[in-house]
Design a protein around this motif. Structure first.
Motif, PDB file in Angstrom:
ATOM      1  N   GLY A 114       0.803  -1.228   0.000  1.00  0.00           N
ATOM      2  CA  GLY A 114       0.000   0.000   0.000  1.00  0.00           C
ATOM      3  C   GLY A 114       0.829   1.268   0.000  1.00  0.00           C
ATOM      4  O   GLY A 114       2.043   1.229   0.189  1.00  0.00           O
ATOM      5  N   CYS A 115       0.151   2.407  -0.209  1.00  0.00           N
ATOM      6  CA  CYS A 115       0.848   3.695  -0.238  1.00  0.00           C
ATOM      7  C   CYS A 115      -0.139   4.813   0.094  1.00  0.00           C
ATOM      8  O   CYS A 115      -1.303   4.566   0.378  1.00  0.00           O
ATOM      9  N   GLU A 116       0.362   6.032   0.042  1.00  0.00           N
ATOM     10  CA  GLU A 116      -0.470   7.184   0.422  1.00  0.00           C
ATOM     11  C   GLU A 116      -1.586   7.439  -0.583  1.00  0.00           C
ATOM     12  O   GLU A 116      -2.461   8.254  -0.323  1.00  0.00           O
ATOM     13  N   LYS A 122      -4.332   4.016   0.179  1.00  0.00           N
ATOM     14  CA  LYS A 122      -4.897   3.931   1.532  1.00  0.00           C
ATOM     15  C   LYS A 122      -6.131   4.834   1.709  1.00  0.00           C
ATOM     16  O   LYS A 122      -7.191   4.353   2.114  1.00  0.00           O
TER      17      LYS A 122
END
Lengths: 838, 115
Positions: free
Chosen positions: A525-527, A530
């Motif tokens: 995942g990442c900004e 998410k």
């Protein structure tokens, strides 16, 4: 002429001038000089390294040059370029091949590059040296203008061209009574025709700028300082200061002094390689005179820098007459002029469109056979500029009804395919000379998929930024051609569109980010993914978002809006904008107790700023005790339903708009969506609640209510469109239920309803079919899903306040109870304000 | 950190003080240090709390994630991302590198190398 081909051993290059073009030359030369063998020295006259003159007026915003610099601190050192500032070259010795600087530095060169630019032309009239007369060119000029502006009420700008109007904008921003004096019969005489200039003039006069045409300034008068200006027709104008913007003069004094050929009206004469009459000396930018012309724009200057950098490193680029088209936003008015704007060079037939309601003027010049676009002028709406310019520069064939291309932009989604019709060589970013092919290749070969990536990869769009919409279209269209169907994948961790993810999450009953990642994603995942998943989970299940705190965007993580400095703001819900005196007093007392800055919002609520993170639960505890709930100002969620006072009080009101607004706000409060949602209800057609600028707008009619949808303000304002007329309240609610749920399920992340509708295939008619005529047969399902989600509502802040566990998250340090010691405030207009950031 | 120099470890907090796949800020003398528990990768990181872009004490409140396996944190203000491995700004070449601290877990406590 071009006999001095470069030899690969180390050569010495001296650059005179460190402004935009001189800097660009250093960049380009070092880029091409991969082995770092060229010895580069730069002399600049100003005390600052190169900065962005195009956006000079930004300097007034915070009086800081930092954001104008074209390079980071230490860039020259890191590129091994020796830079001498505040140390102009005073002499060129062509026989010894060296230059001598003001401080006495003697520097030998193999090649010399003149990038000395130009200086503002100060007409030789009486009084041009009086105190209070300025030019508009450098940061130092701006400093002096600022110093004088504080003591002035009126400013006169001499010159109604591009730069003059830029200066006038600055004067207006400094709250001076601003006059523009132009000696020709119209503004921007080089770019606009009579009618176009009149439209521009009307707009500027609306903004409060006073325009004086046909006025030749004959003298500037005053006792020690400027008091008035006199004109050739014996009239005069009182003013406290004068800013002269009457054209530029090339800085060719060094060239003259050392005997280089210069033009009769100034400028260093160059050939197509930009060599002066001395083959070891080049001239670029506004000091160079090519085929009798000075190029006073940044794009051709950058192009010249590229040509010389190429020639010094074994390339053989040449400079050819450069397109001088311009597009700019003047004081909030879009103006563009391209190709041959007046149709002076060829027989032509103009097509002209005038809209006096909206102050829009468009003119295109078509060749006599009706096949080619020669040039044109746009005032008030420049959406179609990029496409028109490309059609003109690339001599594309026009469609049978060329007038239609004037309205392409207003058709919304239908114009995107146009970009792919351009030839490969079409120059998309003229500042950095990036062609269509380079951009498409970057998408295909390097997998670039967005404008930011493209900036890094090719530099396209890093100059004036005007080409970015076109760059985006090219990226999307190229991706489409590759079969990567604008499948709009979320990010590297989820190869799905938001719509697909929404369905997957709903069908599979996914309740956490980890479960979503495990079921349909890869990696960790990442900004980007998410918050998208967080938003879908919230829309689908309406679970407490703070239980998923670490996947929320900043504001949702702490259920408050982060502000400069690290403090937060708090917005309690005030449905419909209706509030009792007791509740007003409660807000006031709480604000007073915690020393919060107060401001009324555009959505008819009260925003309380400057709360420290640890104070948030305490503040909310008090607000909740006084009967308030979260306003969800921090969420991509339903915000407010604004209302006018309606039939209860207003003599014109047809129905109770406040009551209906409250009903709607209570119904949809907290509903999370791909982006924020704003609504309004007006009690009559006078529309005091501005419902037609909202995602959902309801306006009372004699027979019921009109429903408007998909409008917004913000960066790209768009009016809401009429969706249904004269319907009753129940139907309004049915339609909103379906519409919002359909939007929540199908929109891409961070897409407002307006953009969603613009991109929706089939547009408004299709949407009416789905929502009103139930062609997909999903209306019942949409309403049920909406009901389920809404029934889960509870106040997020109440949940936090009541849970010691959740409250614990609201601290700055985990190992101390101290607040962040770096947060500080200053007083402004009797309230506290954050300290401005660097 | 020289090889011969003995690392000084500061006991920052308990492992349970740091939310799963999230961050917290700790105070060490006058420094603010952001600690991240990348739970799904079983990794711990520590960086300066200051985002160099606008000089804001904020990074501990940022979302963490990865790009091409490189762990990163996104500043809440303008979404600039920084590598948790090298401290380099991944989203802009104009923004400075952030400081990375050594970190270790012992007896359920988080320790940060402070000198």
């Amino acid at each position: 002429m071009k006999s001095n081909r470069f030899s690969p051993s180390s050569i010495k290059v001296v650059v005179i001038g460190n402004a935009m073009v001189g800097h660009k030359f250093c960049e380009k030369l070092r880029e091409r000089d991969v082995l770092n063998t060229i010895d580069i020295k730069v002399f600049g006259e100003e005390n600052h390294r190169a900065y962005d003159r195009v956006h000079l007026s930004e300097y007034f915003k915070d009086k800081s040059i930092d954001r104008l610099y074209l390079s980071k601190t230490g860039w020259y050192e890191s590129k091994n370029i020796q830079i001498y500032l505040d140390n102009p070259v005073v002499e060129i010795d062509r026989f010894k091949k060296n230059v001598i600087s003001k401080s006495g530095e003697v520097c030998p060169y193999d090649y010399l590059v003149l990038a000395t630019g130009s200086s503002p032309f100060l007409p030789p009239i009486t009084g041009n040296d009086l105190f209070g007369v300025f030019v508009y060119r450098t940061v130092d000029d701006l400093e002096m203008i600022l110093g004088r502006a504080y003591k002035s009420k009126k400013a006169a700008v001499i010159g109604g061209g591009l730069l003059g109007l830029e200066a006038a904008k600055a004067m207006l921003d400094l709250r001076l009574e601003t006059h523009v004096i132009e000696h020709s019969p119209r503004l921007m005489p080089r770019q606009l025709d009579e009618t176009g200039a009149t439209f521009l003039r009307n707009k500027l006069e609306h903004l409060g700028i006073k325009i004086h045409l046909n006025k030749t300034t004959s003298a500037i008068r005053g006792n020690e300082r400027v008091e008035w200006v006199e004109f050739a027709d014996n009239t005069q104008l009182d003013t406290d200061m004068v800013v002269v913007s009457a054209g530029i003069r090339p800085r060719d004094e060094l060239a003259r002094q050392c005997g280089l050929r210069t033009g009769p009206r100034g400028g260093v004469i160059v050939n197509e390689y930009l060599q002066t009459s001395d083959p070891f000396i080049y001239a670029i930018g506004e000091c160079a005179l090519y085929e009798g012309m000075i190029y006073g724009l940044v794009a051709p200057g950058y192009n010249m820098a590229e040509v010389v950098a190429s020639n010094l490193t074994g390339g053989d680029k040449i400079f050819t007459a450069f397109d001088m088209s311009t597009k700019l936003k003047l004081i909030g008015v879009d103006v563009a002029s391209f190709g041959d704007p007046f149709g002076m060079n060829t027989a032509h037939s103009p097509i002209i469109f005038e809209d006096r309601m909206r102050d829009i003027y468009k003119r295109i010049n078509i060749s006599e056979d009706g096949k080619k676009l020669l040039g044109g002028i746009l005032v008030g709406d420049t959406h179609s500029y990029n496409m028109l310019l490309q059609t003109c520069l690339n001599e594309l064939s026009l469609p049978p009804h060329p007038e239609n291309i004037l309205f392409q932009s207003e058709e919304g989604s239908k114009n995107e395919s146009g970009v792919m019709a351009l030839p490969d060589a079409a120059l998309i970013c003229s500042c950095e000379s990036i062609s269509k092919k380079t951009i498409c290749d970057a998408v295909i070969a390097q997998g670039i998929a967005d404008a930011e990536g493209m900036k890094k990869c090719t530099k396209a769009g890093t100059g004036c930024g005007g080409c970015i919409p076109m760059v985006k279209d090219l990226i999307n269209e190229t991706l489409k051609l590759q079969g990567k169907m604008i499948k709009q994948i979320i990010c590297e961790h989820f190869a799905y569109s938001r719509q697909q993810l929404y369905d997957l999450i709903k069908i599979n009953g996914i309740k956490t980010f980890e479960a979503a990642l495990e079921s349909f994603g890869t990696g960790f995942g990442c900004e980007i993914c998410k918050p998208v998943i967080a938003s879908i989970l919230a829309s689908a299940w309406n679970d407490l978002i703070i239980k998923h705190a670490t996947i929320q965007d900043t504001n949702d993580r702490y259920l408050a809006n982060i502000q400069k400095g690290g403090s937060y703001s708090v917005v309690p819900r005030i449905p419909g904008g209706e509030i009792t005196p007791d509740k007003l007093i409660a807000i006031g007392e709480i604000a007073k107790k915690y020393n919060l800055y107060c401001k009324i919002t555009g959505g008819q609520r009260i925003d309380l700023f400057g709360a420290m993170i640890h104070q948030l639960p305490e503040i909310w505890e008090e607000l909740i005790a006084a009967g308030f709930e979260s306003g969800h100002a921090y969420g991509k969620a339903v915000r407010t339903v604004k209302s006018c006072v309606g039939s209860t009080w207003c003599r014109y009101g047809l129905h109770d708009s406040v009551g209906f607004a409250i009903e709607l706000e209570e119904r949809y409060k907290g509903l999370r969506a791909p982006h924020k949602i704003k609504m309004a209800v007006s009690g009559c057609v006078r529309e005091c609640a501005e419902a037609q600028s909202k995602d959902v707008g309801v306006i009372a009619t004699e027979k019921g209510w009109n429903l408007f949808i998909c409008g917004n303000g913000g960066a790209k304002p768009q009016h809401a469109v009429l969706f249904a007329s004269d319907i009753d309240k129940e139907t309004v609610v049915h339609y909103i239920d379906r519409l919002l749920m359909f939007y929540i399920k199908t929109a891409e992340p961070l897409t407002r309803t307006s953009t969603w509708l613009n991109k929706l295939e089939g547009g408004l008619d299709y949407l009416k079919d789905v929502i009103i005529h139930n062609t997909l047969g999903i209306c019942v399902q949409l309403e049920q899903e909406m009901q389920e989600t809404l029934s889960q509502y509870y106040c997020e802040w109440k949940a936090v306040v009541e849970s010691p566990q959740l409250r614990k998250q609201f601290t700055h340090f985990v190992n101390s109870n101290e607040p962040d010691p770096t947060i500080s405030f200053e007083e402004k207009r009797k309230q506290k304000n954050p300290v401005a950031w660097v | 950190m020289g090889i011969n120099k003995k690392t000084k470890w500061f006991r920052a907090c308990h492992v349970n003080d740091v939310p799963a796949n999230g961050g917290v800020c700790i105070q060490y003398q006058n420094e603010q240090i952001a600690i991240f528990h990348f739970t799904s990768r079983q990794e711990w990181y520590a960086t300066q709390n200051l985002c160099p872009h606008k000089q804001q004490m904020i990074l501990s409140r940022g979302l963490i994630g990865e790009t091409l396996s490189e762990a990163k944190v996104a500043c809440p203000y303008h979404k600039n991302t920084f590598s948790l491995i090298t401290g380099k700004c991944l989203s802009s070449s104009e923004i400075d590198v952030i400081k990375i601290y050594e970190i270790k877990i012992e007896d359920e406590f988080v320790f940060v190398a402070c000198e």
